[in-house]
Design a protein around this motif. Structure first.
Motif, PDB file in Angstrom:
ATOM      1  N   GLU A 205      14.669  -5.449 -18.350  1.00 52.57           N
ATOM      2  CA  GLU A 205      14.197  -4.296 -17.784  1.00 52.57           C
ATOM      3  C   GLU A 205      14.895  -4.046 -16.737  1.00 52.57           C
ATOM      4  OE1 GLU A 205       9.594  -2.532 -17.366  1.00 52.57           O
ATOM      5  OE2 GLU A 205       9.784  -4.666 -18.518  1.00 52.57           O
ATOM      6  N   ILE A 206      15.430  -3.610 -16.325  1.00 51.28           N
ATOM      7  CA  ILE A 206      16.241  -3.303 -14.750  1.00 51.28           C
ATOM      8  C   ILE A 206      15.448  -1.637 -13.915  1.00 51.28           C
ATOM      9  CG2 ILE A 206      18.477  -2.393 -13.867  1.00 51.28           C
ATOM     10  CD1 ILE A 206      19.729  -2.901 -16.807  1.00 51.28           C
ATOM     11  N   THR A 207      15.365  -2.368 -13.201  1.00 53.37           N
ATOM     12  CA  THR A 207      14.644  -1.482 -11.918  1.00 53.37           C
ATOM     13  C   THR A 207      15.256  -0.810 -11.508  1.00 53.37           C
ATOM     14  OG1 THR A 207      12.777  -3.468 -11.198  1.00 53.37           O
ATOM     15  CG2 THR A 207      12.972  -1.620  -9.886  1.00 53.37           C
ATOM     16  N   SER A 208      15.367   0.832 -11.316  1.00 57.55           N
ATOM     17  CA  SER A 208      15.907   1.395 -10.997  1.00 57.55           C
ATOM     18  C   SER A 208      15.540   2.425  -9.891  1.00 57.55           C
ATOM     19  CB  SER A 208      16.890   2.707 -12.000  1.00 57.55           C
ATOM     20  OG  SER A 208      15.992   3.427 -12.251  1.00 57.55           O
ATOM     21  N   ASP A 209      16.230   2.945  -8.600  1.00 59.70           N
ATOM     22  CA  ASP A 209      15.927   3.776  -8.601  1.00 59.70           C
ATOM     23  C   ASP A 209      16.160   5.135  -8.968  1.00 59.70           C
ATOM     24  OD1 ASP A 209      15.064   4.528  -5.260  1.00 59.70           O
ATOM     25  OD2 ASP A 209      17.130   5.533  -5.628  1.00 59.70           O
ATOM     26  N   PHE A 210      14.599   5.998  -8.267  1.00 60.42           N
ATOM     27  CA  PHE A 210      14.959   7.637  -9.216  1.00 60.42           C
ATOM     28  C   PHE A 210      14.055   7.730  -8.621  1.00 60.42           C
ATOM     29  CE2 PHE A 210      12.706   9.840 -12.915  1.00 60.42           C
ATOM     30  CZ  PHE A 210      13.173  10.977 -12.208  1.00 60.42           C
ATOM     31  N   ASN A 211      14.516   9.596  -7.668  1.00 64.59           N
ATOM     32  CA  ASN A 211      13.971  10.069  -6.871  1.00 64.59           C
ATOM     33  C   ASN A 211      13.563   8.926  -6.047  1.00 64.59           C
ATOM     34  OD1 ASN A 211      15.016  11.677  -8.103  1.00 64.59           O
ATOM     35  ND2 ASN A 211      13.452  13.092  -8.921  1.00 64.59           N
ATOM     36  N   ASP A 212      13.468   8.533  -5.450  1.00 65.12           N
ATOM     37  CA  ASP A 212      13.343   7.691  -4.614  1.00 65.12           C
ATOM     38  C   ASP A 212      11.789   6.897  -4.518  1.00 65.12           C
ATOM     39  OD1 ASP A 212      15.022   8.280  -2.279  1.00 65.12           O
ATOM     40  OD2 ASP A 212      13.713   9.963  -2.009  1.00 65.12           O
ATOM     41  N   ARG A 213      11.760   6.339  -5.913  1.00 66.51           N
ATOM     42  CA  ARG A 213      11.009   5.497  -6.253  1.00 66.51           C
ATOM     43  C   ARG A 213      11.198   4.139  -7.428  1.00 66.51           C
ATOM     44  NH1 ARG A 213       7.450   8.106 -10.993  1.00 66.51           N
ATOM     45  NH2 ARG A 213       8.109   9.900 -11.151  1.00 66.51           N
ATOM     46  N   GLU A 214      10.868   3.799  -8.259  1.00 68.23           N
ATOM     47  CA  GLU A 214      11.276   2.904  -8.945  1.00 68.23           C
ATOM     48  C   GLU A 214      11.009   3.169 -10.835  1.00 68.23           C
ATOM     49  OE1 GLU A 214       9.084  -1.094  -9.306  1.00 68.23           O
ATOM     50  OE2 GLU A 214       9.909  -1.895  -7.170  1.00 68.23           O
ATOM     51  N   CYS A 215      12.257   3.060 -11.422  1.00 68.78           N
ATOM     52  CA  CYS A 215      11.880   3.783 -12.729  1.00 68.78           C
ATOM     53  C   CYS A 215      12.439   2.473 -13.511  1.00 68.78           C
ATOM     54  CB  CYS A 215      12.733   5.047 -12.955  1.00 68.78           C
ATOM     55  SG  CYS A 215      13.117   5.338 -14.545  1.00 68.78           S
ATOM     56  N   HIS A 216      11.964   2.358 -14.245  1.00 71.21           N
ATOM     57  CA  HIS A 216      11.895   0.633 -15.167  1.00 71.21           C
ATOM     58  C   HIS A 216      12.515   1.314 -16.356  1.00 71.21           C
ATOM     59  CE1 HIS A 216       8.866  -2.283 -13.196  1.00 71.21           C
ATOM     60  NE2 HIS A 216       9.217  -1.475 -12.422  1.00 71.21           N
TER      61      HIS A 216
ATOM     62  N   GLU B 118      -7.394  -7.108  -7.525  1.00 70.55           N
ATOM     63  CA  GLU B 118      -7.576  -6.578  -6.058  1.00 70.55           C
ATOM     64  C   GLU B 118      -5.876  -7.366  -5.370  1.00 70.55           C
ATOM     65  OE1 GLU B 118     -10.613  -9.227  -2.358  1.00 70.55           O
ATOM     66  OE2 GLU B 118     -10.279  -9.347  -4.868  1.00 70.55           O
ATOM     67  N   ALA B 119      -4.986  -7.924  -5.049  1.00 72.65           N
ATOM     68  CA  ALA B 119      -3.959  -8.010  -4.853  1.00 72.65           C
ATOM     69  C   ALA B 119      -3.176  -6.763  -4.643  1.00 72.65           C
ATOM     70  CB  ALA B 119      -3.397  -9.335  -5.108  1.00 72.65           C
ATOM     71  N   PHE B 120      -3.728  -5.917  -6.273  1.00 72.57           N
ATOM     72  CA  PHE B 120      -2.561  -5.004  -6.316  1.00 72.57           C
ATOM     73  C   PHE B 120      -3.468  -4.288  -5.454  1.00 72.57           C
ATOM     74  CE2 PHE B 120      -0.062  -7.333  -8.738  1.00 72.57           C
ATOM     75  CZ  PHE B 120       1.226  -6.940  -8.972  1.00 72.57           C
ATOM     76  N   ILE B 121      -5.048  -3.360  -6.101  1.00 64.99           N
ATOM     77  CA  ILE B 121      -5.846  -2.641  -5.135  1.00 64.99           C
ATOM     78  C   ILE B 121      -5.463  -2.492  -3.091  1.00 64.99           C
ATOM     79  CG2 ILE B 121      -7.966  -1.597  -5.185  1.00 64.99           C
ATOM     80  CD1 ILE B 121      -8.498  -2.702  -7.914  1.00 64.99           C
ATOM     81  N   ARG B 122      -5.787  -3.415  -2.699  1.00 64.06           N
ATOM     82  CA  ARG B 122      -5.377  -4.010  -1.520  1.00 64.06           C
ATOM     83  C   ARG B 122      -4.655  -3.720  -1.268  1.00 64.06           C
ATOM     84  NH1 ARG B 122      -9.618  -8.864  -0.212  1.00 64.06           N
ATOM     85  NH2 ARG B 122      -9.738  -7.710   2.494  1.00 64.06           N
ATOM     86  N   TYR B 123      -3.733  -4.497  -0.895  1.00 65.33           N
ATOM     87  CA  TYR B 123      -2.333  -4.889  -1.284  1.00 65.33           C
ATOM     88  C   TYR B 123      -0.700  -4.133  -0.873  1.00 65.33           C
ATOM     89  CZ  TYR B 123      -5.464  -8.011   1.957  1.00 65.33           C
ATOM     90  OH  TYR B 123      -6.518  -8.415   2.346  1.00 65.33           O
ATOM     91  N   LEU B 124      -0.886  -4.421  -2.903  1.00 64.75           N
ATOM     92  CA  LEU B 124       0.595  -4.342  -3.375  1.00 64.75           C
ATOM     93  C   LEU B 124       0.843  -2.798  -4.323  1.00 64.75           C
ATOM     94  CD1 LEU B 124       0.680  -8.301  -4.646  1.00 64.75           C
ATOM     95  CD2 LEU B 124       1.338  -7.107  -2.501  1.00 64.75           C
ATOM     96  N   SER B 125       0.130  -2.267  -4.547  1.00 59.24           N
ATOM     97  CA  SER B 125      -0.186  -0.725  -4.921  1.00 59.24           C
ATOM     98  C   SER B 125       0.880  -0.058  -4.163  1.00 59.24           C
ATOM     99  CB  SER B 125      -1.406  -0.678  -5.068  1.00 59.24           C
ATOM    100  OG  SER B 125      -1.806   0.357  -4.182  1.00 59.24           O
ATOM    101  N   ASP B 126       1.254   0.300  -4.371  1.00 58.21           N
ATOM    102  CA  ASP B 126       3.035   1.652  -3.832  1.00 58.21           C
ATOM    103  C   ASP B 126       1.636   2.340  -2.617  1.00 58.21           C
ATOM    104  OD1 ASP B 126       4.221   1.121  -5.436  1.00 58.21           O
ATOM    105  OD2 ASP B 126       4.550   3.022  -6.589  1.00 58.21           O
ATOM    106  N   GLN B 127       0.453   2.661  -3.153  1.00 57.86           N
ATOM    107  CA  GLN B 127      -0.215   3.474  -2.204  1.00 57.86           C
ATOM    108  C   GLN B 127      -0.423   1.998  -0.663  1.00 57.86           C
ATOM    109  OE1 GLN B 127      -0.666   2.896  -5.664  1.00 57.86           O
ATOM    110  NE2 GLN B 127      -0.401   5.542  -6.226  1.00 57.86           N
ATOM    111  N   SER B 128      -0.701   1.424  -1.224  1.00 60.34           N
ATOM    112  CA  SER B 128      -1.261   0.565  -0.292  1.00 60.34           C
ATOM    113  C   SER B 128       0.632   0.267   1.017  1.00 60.34           C
ATOM    114  CB  SER B 128      -1.581  -0.730  -0.616  1.00 60.34           C
ATOM    115  OG  SER B 128      -2.618  -0.823  -1.411  1.00 60.34           O
ATOM    116  N   LEU B 129       1.270  -0.059   0.125  1.00 56.08           N
ATOM    117  CA  LEU B 129       2.577   0.236   0.616  1.00 56.08           C
ATOM    118  C   LEU B 129       3.557   1.230   1.208  1.00 56.08           C
ATOM    119  CD1 LEU B 129       3.942  -2.825  -1.162  1.00 56.08           C
ATOM    120  CD2 LEU B 129       2.600  -2.499   0.879  1.00 56.08           C
ATOM    121  N   GLY B 130       3.071   2.106   1.091  1.00 53.42           N
ATOM    122  CA  GLY B 130       3.745   3.960   1.514  1.00 53.42           C
ATOM    123  C   GLY B 130       5.358   3.306   0.624  1.00 53.42           C
ATOM    124  N   SER B 131       6.601   4.138   1.083  1.00 56.11           N
ATOM    125  CA  SER B 131       7.758   3.889   0.671  1.00 56.11           C
ATOM    126  C   SER B 131       7.779   3.015   0.712  1.00 56.11           C
ATOM    127  CB  SER B 131       8.589   5.153   1.436  1.00 56.11           C
ATOM    128  OG  SER B 131       9.435   5.005   1.560  1.00 56.11           O
TER     129      SER B 131
END
Length: 279
Positions: free
Chosen positions: A64-75, A151-164
């Motif tokens: 499963e390769i992580t790629s950059d698609f329109n400035d966001r991750e696409c698997h 909780e880790a993803f909601i508070r700290y690790l989601s795209d929304q929490s981390l921004g770009s």
């Protein structure tokens, strides 16, 4: 019906089962064909080859390769490529470095928020495997900052929490080109509600070979929508459990969320033809 699971993770990335354990589990559930699709590495696949040869299970090369698609991750799921092909080797080496850099960036962002966390702790948690956000989540749990992965993803690790999120992954165009050069096929992973119709059309135009329509996150209605899109564009259709093991959300779906091997045969036929054209 012969069953296949083409989306499985191991301890080589963010899974909790070793490659050998995956083979045993697949045998237990009477799976005919599987593909180990760790994130940006084929170490899990390589370790599973010998174990699979002692069974009747067909093991397909996968990642499963992580790629950059329109400035966001696409698997993007890659299948049936030549594992030792130089472009695959180059891609995976680059993505290993990109994952490490991204991990350092995320850790730095968390320290700015007052969390006491170090990249060495994350590397120890990963234990030699490719670093991912789940490894950072495990450290946060161990240190008492959160009580669960959710909780880790909601508070700290989601795209929304981390921004770009910082990344240096190959573009989706380059991933598709590289996998095809190595004789493989490229499938869009778990599209769910992640992409608009226009974005799906853009990925088709970029050259994806297929789309994952069977996935634990897809309800029946979404599955039928994706299946219809695949048929409209003459795309391969794949699927799997996205198994990670441990207390992961999709653990219960191993051996249950599967596809008929007729879809595997179409995938293999395409990649065999692609390799033959390169001879």
């Amino acid at each position: 019906m012969a069953k296949a699971d083409l989306h499985i993770h191991t301890t080589a990335s963010d899974g909790h089962s070793t490659p050998k354990q995956i083979i045993k589990n697949a045998e237990k559930h009477n799976l005919d064909t599987i593909s180990i699709t760790d994130h940006d590495t084929i170490r899990g696949y390589r370790k599973a080859v010998a174990a699979a040869e002692e069974t009747n299970i067909t093991l397909l090369p996968g990642v499963e390769i992580t790629s950059d698609f329109n400035d966001r991750e696409c698997h993007l799921l890659a299948y049936c490529f030549e594992p030792d092909h130089r472009v695959i080797t180059q891609l995976l080496v680059q993505h290993y470095r990109s994952r490490l850099k991204r991990g350092k960036w995320i850790v730095n962002e968390l320290t700015k928020k007052g969390l006491d966390i170090d990249i060495e702790e994350v590397k120890a948690e990963a234990n030699g495997s490719n670093i991912g956000r789940p490894h950072i989540a495990s450290v946060l749990i161990d240190k008492g900052y959160v009580a669960s992965f959710k909780e880790a993803f909601i508070r700290y690790l989601s795209d929304q929490s981390l921004g770009s999120i910082y990344n240096e992954y190959y573009s989706h165009h380059k991933v598709i080109e590289s996998v095809k050069e190595a004789g493989g096929a490229v499938v869009l992973a778990h599209p769910g509600n992640l992409y608009s119709e226009d974005e799906l059309e853009e990925l088709v135009e970029a050259g994806i070979d297929g789309i994952e329509f069977i996935h634990p996150s897809h309800d029946y209605e979404r599955q039928k929508q994706i299946e219809g899109f695949a048929e409209k564009h003459n795309l391969l259709k794949t699927g799997g459990s996205d198994f990670h093991g441990g207390d992961k959300e999709y653990q219960k779906f191993f051996g249950v969320v599967t596809i008929n091997t007729k879809y595997v045969h179409r995938l293999v036929r395409l990649t065999d033809q692609r390799k033959a054209l390169k001879v």
